[in-house]
Motif scaffolding. Structure first.
Motif, mmCIF file in Angstrom:
data_model
loop_
_atom_site.group_PDB
_atom_site.id
_atom_site.type_symbol
_atom_site.label_atom_id
_atom_site.label_comp_id
_atom_site.label_asym_id
_atom_site.label_seq_id
_atom_site.Cartn_x
_atom_site.Cartn_y
_atom_site.Cartn_z
ATOM 1 N N MET A 261 4.590 -2.085 2.627
ATOM 2 C CA MET A 261 3.979 -2.916 1.587
ATOM 3 C C MET A 261 4.123 -4.394 1.919
ATOM 4 S SD MET A 261 4.787 -1.113 -2.071
ATOM 5 C CE MET A 261 6.561 -1.218 -1.903
ATOM 6 N N PHE B 273 7.777 -9.396 3.636
ATOM 7 C CA PHE B 273 6.641 -10.206 3.198
ATOM 8 C C PHE B 273 6.761 -11.629 3.740
ATOM 9 C CE2 PHE B 273 5.299 -13.496 0.224
ATOM 10 C CZ PHE B 273 3.935 -13.277 0.223
ATOM 11 N N VAL C 291 0.845 -6.831 2.334
ATOM 12 C CA VAL C 291 0.623 -7.962 1.425
ATOM 13 C C VAL C 291 0.817 -9.279 2.157
ATOM 14 C CG1 VAL C 291 1.375 -9.059 -0.706
ATOM 15 C CG2 VAL C 291 1.340 -6.577 -0.546
#
Lengths: 375, 375
Positions: free
Chosen positions: B83, B142, B87
């Motif tokens: 994830m 991220f 992102v």
């Protein structure tokens, strides 16, 4: 005006300890942002990029992964990363060279075997509690570097040059992290542990006071009996063990600063924490007695109301005094004095309570004197 | 012969729970080794290398970083990594494209600003306790991906192609980790939490028995009084909170397996753990009473020896029964029955002890019935 700003800042910092909003977290985030911008300059400024090239990636990676909230944590992760990279790289080069000598299809087999053996051995080490506590990250990086070097060595690339360049960028990332972490409002794990220990004394002291107050308030049953002191403090003490251990672990990595020398006895903080947790357990059972429906009848209670009311403030006061002496790093009153006073109070107390329920405060005393004897 | 080997292996596995040597750790290390060899094939086998090239590095990195002891931990880290990469990569591309539009020296400034803002914001999020517990690693990745993509985008490389290829190799690494973790002797955090909870019941039960035995043994002062039951079990229960929370956290990520469904109530394990810890606190203060020098005189003690001896085995037995019913996931006897029995025993007990020191076992009872009422 600058001084005024400084005051506001200090006020915000002080607010931390009570309120929920924590400006140190904001400061930490800004520090991370600054470190990231600095390390990105390796990409963004052409002369720098010409020097390091794609390897700038490793510097960014190092900053992102290594930058932690406490200075000690950043140092420990950075040094672990450095050691893991060096050792993994050297062993990886060795494995790659040996595999080259084998030649043919055997090369791949030799490389695979060495990856398996070193990977499994290092993973096993990572599960050993004493290694896990301090060097977990170092072993992780060791596995990673060894694996990368050992297998990419087979591709005939100039492994050693590559490894050296990567190491150099990792060192750059590390230096940027450390400088940002130590020079801009450093957050010391040692300060935090120191303060947390002192707070524990305070929590326990207020809990003892609050507990007794509520107890006799219940008996007196008069509504006017002043405000009830909050005495949930002991609960936070009860659950503080793992946090303390983490902080002590980081504190050991932190360099000399403020009032903490290089060989500050962090072990002792853990010992004191253990003893305070035992005290918190006693308080927790006092609370259970209090909330239990099996209260002894009134006359017995009032029997030892007076001695209790004499003991509790003295206990609380002694605890706070000890806390303060740790806070200011001054010697407290000589141990013998405190213990003698405690024992005389205890004697009075047990005489006064004699054969009625002795448990009410007896434990507390027994353990409190235990704490004092330890210091 | 193969069966024989299997038996030895099973024996080793069973030894785990008692002895110090833990074969599951060995199994874990071997699994890591296997996963590393598999992922190294991307480098070692020519046709595969032709496909992925240098990006194979990201697959190795993923395996090394993501592979954890428990299956749930591996899944959670892997999904977080996925994830975070997706992102971060998308936002990074956006930032790079916007910076391109600015042009000139403004490009570098725009890229630097976006790195600062997103880096600081994500670091701040990482400090929020509820995010830290579950998504810490995702936010870390991220920041890393966003930073790499945003700044290298300025170098005119084909960011999107690069990002897609890297994502593909990360997915490969993730799949290898998950398959190795789930298919070869999977270690479930859910099993561990389940077993730890049942063990807690057992520890508490033996502690109650051992405590009473030692108490009356002291009074009887006869050496022949059988073996003293070990009753340190409650201590491990006291310090189990953070471990339980970690396990429950991993368990939530684990897919359906064995007797655990998808929506197994892991919260309840934590509640039960909390209650058992309260019981452990009571036992800890029982122990303090025991070791205190302020023992009441003999005759009083013997007064309530008999009721105590009646209560303790019943308590221990009930706790074990509850533990077993959790172990086998069967309904225990109806709550009302147990509570009624407990209350009648408690009544007898308080009558017998009446106005002598009531604290001896009162708390234990009060809390025990509390536990049962909760279930």
């Amino acid at each position: 005006e600058a001084k005024n700003k400084n005051d506001i800042f200090l006020f915000l910092l002080l607010k931390t300890k009570s309120g929920k909003y924590d400006p140190t977290q904001l400061i930490h985030s800004i520090k991370v942002g600054i470190a990231l911008v600095f390390v990105s300059l390796l990409y963004l400024v052409d002369p720098l990029y010409d020097q390091v090239g794609e390897n700038a990636m490793w510097a960014i990676m190092t900053v992102v992964v290594v930058f932690e909230f406490f200075a000690g944590a950043t140092l420990s992760k950075g040094l672990n990363r450095g050691m893991g990279t060096v050792v993994g790289g050297l062993l990886g080069c060795l494995a790659a060279t040996l595999a080259q000598e084998v030649g043919g299809i055997g090369r791949a087999v030799a490389a695979g075997t060495s990856v398996f053996i070193f990977g499994a051995a290092a993973s096993y080490c990572r599960l050993v509690p004493s290694i896990k506590r301090k060097y977990d990250y170092g072993f992780l990086i060791f596995i990673l570097t060894f694996n990368l070097v050992a297998v990419s060595g087979l591709r005939g690339e100039q492994v050693i040059v590559l490894a050296r360049e990567r190491l150099a960028t990792i060192v750059m990332g590390f230096v940027i992290s450390i400088l940002t972490s130590l020079l801009i409002f450093p957050m010391w794990a040692s300060d935090e542990l120191h303060r947390a220990t002192v707070n524990k004394f305070d929590h326990i002291a207020s809990s003892i006071e609050g507990c007794l107050e509520e107890y006799f308030y219940k008996i007196d049953d008069k509504k006017e009996s002043a405000k009830i002191i909050k005495w949930d403090g002991y609960k936070s003490v009860l659950q503080s063990k793992s946090k303390d251990e983490t902080l002590a672990n980081f504190a050991r990595w932190e360099p000399w600063h403020g009032k903490f020398g290089f060989y500050h006895p962090w072990e002792k903080y853990l010992n004191i924490g253990d003893l305070l947790r035992e005290l918190a357990i006693s308080i927790s059972s006092l609370k259970d007695c209090l909330q239990s429906s099996q209260q002894p009848v009134k006359p017995i209670n009032l029997n030892f109301k007076e001695p209790c009311e004499a003991v509790a403030p003295f206990l609380a006061c002694t605890l706070r005094e000890l806390g303060d002496s740790i806070m200011n790093m001054q010697k407290s009153r000589p141990e013998a004095l405190i213990v003698a006073k405690l024992q005389s109070i205890r004697l009075d107390f047990s005489e006064a309570v004699s054969d009625s329920a002795t448990i009410m405060d007896g434990d507390g005393l027994a353990i409190a004197s235990f704490v004092f004897l330890f210091m």
